[in-house]
Design a protein around this motif. Structure first.
Motif, mmCIF file in Angstrom:
data_model
loop_
_atom_site.group_PDB
_atom_site.id
_atom_site.type_symbol
_atom_site.label_atom_id
_atom_site.label_comp_id
_atom_site.label_asym_id
_atom_site.label_seq_id
_atom_site.Cartn_x
_atom_site.Cartn_y
_atom_site.Cartn_z
ATOM 1 N N GLY A 1 0.801 -1.211 0.000
ATOM 2 C CA GLY A 1 0.000 0.000 0.000
ATOM 3 C C GLY A 1 0.836 1.265 0.000
ATOM 4 O O GLY A 1 0.384 2.315 -0.477
ATOM 5 N N ALA A 2 2.060 1.183 0.519
ATOM 6 C CA ALA A 2 2.935 2.360 0.538
ATOM 7 C C ALA A 2 3.301 2.779 -0.881
ATOM 8 O O ALA A 2 3.293 3.971 -1.211
ATOM 9 N N ALA A 3 3.635 1.816 -1.737
ATOM 10 C CA ALA A 3 3.995 2.131 -3.123
ATOM 11 C C ALA A 3 2.820 2.730 -3.871
ATOM 12 O O ALA A 3 2.979 3.663 -4.675
ATOM 13 N N LEU A 4 1.624 2.227 -3.620
ATOM 14 C CA LEU A 4 0.433 2.754 -4.267
ATOM 15 C C LEU A 4 0.192 4.202 -3.848
ATOM 16 O O LEU A 4 -0.103 5.064 -4.686
ATOM 17 N N GLY A 5 0.341 4.481 -2.578
ATOM 18 C CA GLY A 5 0.155 5.838 -2.085
ATOM 19 C C GLY A 5 1.184 6.806 -2.652
ATOM 20 O O GLY A 5 0.846 7.943 -3.017
ATOM 21 N N ARG A 6 2.440 6.387 -2.722
ATOM 22 C CA ARG A 6 3.484 7.258 -3.276
ATOM 23 C C ARG A 6 3.202 7.579 -4.741
ATOM 24 O O ARG A 6 3.373 8.722 -5.188
ATOM 25 N N LEU A 7 2.776 6.576 -5.495
ATOM 26 C CA LEU A 7 2.494 6.795 -6.909
ATOM 27 C C LEU A 7 1.341 7.773 -7.084
ATOM 28 O O LEU A 7 1.419 8.710 -7.893
ATOM 29 N N TYR A 8 0.270 7.584 -6.332
ATOM 30 C CA TYR A 8 -0.857 8.494 -6.430
ATOM 31 C C TYR A 8 -0.459 9.910 -6.031
ATOM 32 O O TYR A 8 -0.901 10.894 -6.653
ATOM 33 N N ARG A 9 0.371 10.048 -5.017
ATOM 34 C CA ARG A 9 0.769 11.388 -4.581
ATOM 35 C C ARG A 9 1.570 12.095 -5.679
ATOM 36 O O ARG A 9 1.387 13.296 -5.931
ATOM 37 N N ARG A 10 2.468 11.367 -6.343
ATOM 38 C CA ARG A 10 3.258 11.965 -7.429
ATOM 39 C C ARG A 10 2.346 12.410 -8.571
ATOM 40 O O ARG A 10 2.502 13.515 -9.102
ATOM 41 N N LEU A 11 1.396 11.564 -8.926
ATOM 42 C CA LEU A 11 0.533 11.900 -10.051
ATOM 43 C C LEU A 11 -0.487 12.972 -9.668
ATOM 44 O O LEU A 11 -0.896 13.765 -10.527
ATOM 45 N N TYR A 12 -0.878 13.027 -8.441
ATOM 46 C CA TYR A 12 -1.728 14.121 -7.963
ATOM 47 C C TYR A 12 -0.998 15.455 -8.153
ATOM 48 O O TYR A 12 -1.587 16.442 -8.603
ATOM 49 N N ARG A 13 0.290 15.442 -7.830
ATOM 50 C CA ARG A 13 1.084 16.665 -7.990
ATOM 51 C C ARG A 13 1.299 17.002 -9.470
ATOM 52 O O ARG A 13 1.120 18.151 -9.887
ATOM 53 N N LEU A 14 1.670 16.025 -10.274
ATOM 54 C CA LEU A 14 1.978 16.269 -11.680
ATOM 55 C C LEU A 14 0.756 16.671 -12.493
ATOM 56 O O LEU A 14 0.881 17.347 -13.522
ATOM 57 N N THR A 15 -0.424 16.253 -12.061
ATOM 58 C CA THR A 15 -1.658 16.616 -12.775
ATOM 59 C C THR A 15 -2.387 17.781 -12.107
ATOM 60 O O THR A 15 -3.535 18.065 -12.452
ATOM 61 N N ASP A 16 -1.731 18.422 -11.170
ATOM 62 C CA ASP A 16 -2.346 19.542 -10.447
ATOM 63 C C ASP A 16 -3.667 19.149 -9.790
ATOM 64 O O ASP A 16 -4.625 19.928 -9.749
#
Length: 289
Positions: A68-83
């Motif tokens: 679940g940690a990897a999933l959360g990190r990925l979502y956080r990065r894409l949340y940032r990159l997609t504003d």
């Protein structure tokens, strides 16, 4: 790939096919079934007994397995990159549009954006904490992660030549490349091109796959609460299926160059006006209509 057998089954509402050079042992098949059931029991917003259903009911703290940690990190990065356009909080938007646990397919009102991540959600490592009721939806990357986890089980069992295909989310292991057709977004009987898949993952996203009304489909912009209308289909090749799955959705919401600043991938995009674009390093070809 010389096949030793195919394991075909239905799970999480989709068709799976696992092709291996050597037949799958009964114990491995049972382990795969158990893994998928456990993952579904965590993340399915269509199950009243899932862990995310408890968050939707009252918020609180949810401790996930290590992955679940990897999933959360990925979502956080894409949340940032997609504003903020790609968010695990998009579940509330989909429910509002009618893609809810009861499959009502009836919008509950005008489009409404998802809540801000920082206003309600904390996802640190494998621990999710919600300050109030939230409807998580990790479908943009979760199925891809599940394919990777199944691939890990196969590798741990000694299988080195395999293809895991969860209805288009594909993970390949082996030395022989596969030629994969890219389904036409408006005609499933046709392909618009092919790519070579070897030792990588391939995922697709298309607005026609889960659509239930005029302008209503599952790829939504969390900032506006509306379904994306400019891009109609994407394909992504990446080293792992979770990343490929997530980027296939992110390409509806962000420019490839923005995503390429932090991710290594190849892609194809098809737009609603009929034109397409693809990465210059793509090992494949698009057909002239």
């Amino acid at each position: 790939m010389v096949l030793g057998g195919s394991f075909v089954f239905e799970a999480i509402g989709t068709r799976w096919q696992i092709d291996t050079a050597a037949p799958l042992e009964p114990g491995v098949r049972a382990a795969i079934a158990g893994l998928i059931e456990d993952y579904d029991a965590l993340y399915s917003r269509f199950r009243s007994d899932s862990a995310v259903a408890a968050l939707a009911a009252g918020g609180g703290r949810l401790e996930l397995p290590a992955h679940g940690a990897a999933l959360g990190r990925l979502y956080r990065r894409l949340y940032r990159l997609t504003d903020g356009s790609m968010s695990p909080l998009v579940g509330s938007v989909l429910e509002h549009q009618g893609y809810d646990a009861h499959y009502s397919f009836t919008p509950k009102g005008p489009p409404a954006p998802a809540r801000s991540w920082d206003a309600v959600l904390d996802w640190e490592g494998p621990v999710v904490t919600a300050s109030g009721p939230v409807t998580l939806d990790v479908g943009a990357a979760g199925k891809g992660q599940l394919v990777d986890l199944v691939g890990g089980l196969l590798t741990d069992a000694g299988h080195t030549e395999f293809l895991v295909d969860a209805s288009g989310d594909m993970l390949h292991s082996g030395t022989t490349a596969l030629t994969v057709g890219l389904e036409h977004p408006y005609d499933p009987a046709r392909v618009i091109g092919t790519v070579q898949l070897r030792g990588r993952a391939l995922c697709a996203s298309a607005s026609n796959r889960r659509a239930w009304g005029d302008g209503l489909h599952h790829v939504v912009d969390a900032r506006t609460g509306t379904s994306v209308s400019t891009v109609v289909a994407t394909w992504v090749l990446a080293a792992d299926t979770m990343t490929a799955d997530a980027l296939a959705t992110a390409l509806f919401l962000a420019e490839p160059d923005v995503l390429a600043e932090e991710f290594a991938f190849d892609f194809v995009q098809v737009f609603s006006d009929g034109h397409a674009r693809f990465s210059p390093t793509l090992n494949g070809a698009l057909f002239v209509p």
